[in-house]
Enzyme design. Structure first.
Site, mmCIF file in Angstrom:
data_model
loop_
_atom_site.group_PDB
_atom_site.id
_atom_site.type_symbol
_atom_site.label_atom_id
_atom_site.label_comp_id
_atom_site.label_asym_id
_atom_site.label_seq_id
_atom_site.Cartn_x
_atom_site.Cartn_y
_atom_site.Cartn_z
ATOM 1 N N GLU A 62 46.327 -11.844 77.168
ATOM 2 C CA GLU A 62 45.991 -12.544 75.494
ATOM 3 C C GLU A 62 45.417 -13.890 76.220
ATOM 4 O O GLU A 62 46.014 -15.226 75.506
ATOM 5 C CB GLU A 62 46.909 -12.629 74.650
ATOM 6 N N GLU A 83 48.883 -3.015 75.465
ATOM 7 C CA GLU A 83 50.271 -3.492 74.323
ATOM 8 C C GLU A 83 49.805 -3.389 72.820
ATOM 9 O O GLU A 83 48.421 -3.652 72.159
ATOM 10 C CB GLU A 83 50.076 -4.955 74.591
#
Length: 490
Positions: free
Chosen positions: A249, A344
């Site tokens: 991220e 994810e």
């Protein structure tokens, strides 16, 4: 004139006769229980071959990954139900696997199980028996994620110190994960492992903090060697790292730990440092970029547009906390020679079984695969009953696929069933094949290395659906309750 031989009884007299008969029966049977004669049992068709297995999970939580009884054959007559067409002649991407992230917290809670219970769980998750779900892909954090008890990297130093030769690099703080991976590899030696860092060592960052900040350019080459050491030292432990992402991220600096890395920074790091470092060390571990939400497909596209960086890149990874799953196809269209990965998606402590089952099957499993992904991964494999451990500021409502209740008991949660509907039936090396979508029925289909066909169907509607599965000009009639998912194998 001919006499009426039928001599019909007038309607009024028939009614009186029926009433009289009822009265006699009541008198004769007074004080007795009259048991009606049951109808003869319905006999199933004889000699009907079973050509298809059907595993069902209902959205109402009453049936979970249960094989349905009865034979299914491609012998249905023409009917008005819609068709789901499966065509193995139209093939797409190969599949690397389905699974979860084995966080440090997951390892910690799994290790609290008794030896026998731990063995039972690992066999169920990673084995290939009739009672196993066959997880074939795992993601791990390089250093700590926010689902560790506390943040760390593999080269932590007191403030003001540096370690350019990485002499202090050590996996010691992560040995719970390392040792658990060894146990998993003993069960499934072919499982693929992806490593993703949440943060570089603090002395390499511009804010000297686990949260946010960016990698300082003067440490790009050192950080590249950090990845080299990670891959090499994991290999020395008997663990092959199939792929890494440079940053989890990279556009989210608010987690603990976390680090920001722009697309331009990632392209620079890969083409000038990480790619050459892997090449010079003869490391074949794949480099996968981005590893963030589907709302920014321009990030991986811009990195791949840099030809020097692209030469070292295997593909792009995505999450779905923002954007639409179709963004993966946007990237595929821009760079069809590069792979895609879905790495994810969390399930929340406050989520419902029905809502999560529908949404995740539709988007994470079916959606990612229909949009060229080679993997479909849910987030955390396991947690305790308090949704821990996690760092201060880390996710405190992430529900694992498994909740470890105590040393002798664990509970299977919705993420377990989301992945199991694919992982149990679609091994690594399978290929996605064509399947049509009709109405509320979302589908994805595969051909396995053994030649079996697997169709996953999710009923996204509010009522049950009747449908045909058609393959090679033959079809069979089936149905799914509202909000349910079925896996069909033939």
């Amino acid at each position: 004139m001919m006499k009426n031989i039928f001599n019909p009884i007038p309607y009024s007299k028939r009614i009186l006769n029926l009433l009289s008969l009822a009265a006699i029966l009541l008198i004769c049977c007074k004080g007795q229980t009259v048991t009606p004669t049951p109808p003869p049992p319905v006999q199933p068709p004889v000699n009907l071959p079973n050509e298809m297995d059907f595993w069902l999970t209902k959205g109402d939580d009453t049936v979970k990954l249960r094989k349905q009884t009865g034979n299914i054959a491609f012998n249905s007559p023409v009917n008005t139900a819609p068709y789901i067409d499966v065509d193995e002649n139209a093939a797409f991407q190969s599949v690397d696997g389905f699974g979860y992230t084995l966080t440090g917290g997951s390892a910690e809670v799994i290790n609290t199980l008794s030896a026998s219970k731990k063995t039972e769980l690992l066999q169920e998750l990673f084995g290939n028996s009739a009672t196993s779900i066959g997880i074939s892909y795992l993601r791990v954090s390089i250093g700590a994620s926010d689902l560790n008890a506390s943040p760390f990297t593999y080269d932590d130093l007191p403030a003001g110190q540096t370690d350019l030769p990485l002499a202090n690099f050590s996996l010691a703080k992560d040995m719970a994960v390392v040792n658990l991976l060894k146990e998993i590899l003993a069960i499934n030696p072919n499982i693929k492992i992806l490593g993703s860092p949440w943060s570089a060592p603090l002395w390499m960052k511009d804010n000297n903090s686990f949260m946010g900040g960016s990698l300082q350019p003067q440490y790009y080459s050192v950080y590249a060697q950090y990845f080299v050491k990670y891959v090499q030292q994991m290999k020395a432990q008997g663990i092959t790292i199939d792929a890494i992402t440079p940053q989890n991220e990279p556009l989210h600096g608010g987690n603990n730990p976390s680090m920001v890395m722009t697309a331009a920074q990632q392209a620079d790091f890969i083409k000038n440092h990480l790619g050459p470092a892997f090449k010079n060390s003869n490391i074949s571990t794949k480099i996968i970029i981005y590893d963030h939400n589907a709302d920014k497909p321009d990030y991986p596209i811009s990195v791949l547009n840099d030809a020097a960086a692209k030469a070292f890149i295997n593909g792009s990874a995505f999450h779905l906390y923002g954007g639409d799953i179709s963004a993966l196809s946007t990237v595929q269209a821009a760079h069809p020679d590069k792979a895609l990965y879905f790495t994810e998606q969390w399930t929340s402590a406050t989520g419902s079984f029905s809502g999560d089952l529908k949404w995740h099957l539709k988007n994470v499993v079916i959606g990612s695969m229909r949009n060229w992904s080679r993997v479909a991964l849910e987030w955390n494999l396991a947690n305790n009953s308090a949704f821990g451990p996690h760092t201060t500021g880390g996710c405190d409502a992430c529900k694992g696929a498994i909740t470890v209740d105590n040393s002798s008991n664990y509970t299977r949660n919705v993420a377990y069933y989301i992945i199991a509907h694919a992982s149990k039936f679609v091994p690594a090396g399978s290929v996605r094949i064509s399947s049509t979508i009709t109405g509320n029925l979302n589908t994805v289909a595969f051909k396995t290395p053994s030649g079996a066909k697997v169709l996953i169907v999710e009923n996204d509607g509010a009522s049950g659906e009747l449908f045909n599965i058609r393959h090679n000009g033959k079809w069979t009639l089936s149905s799914l309750p509202a909000g349910s998912v079925g896996t069909f194998i033939w």
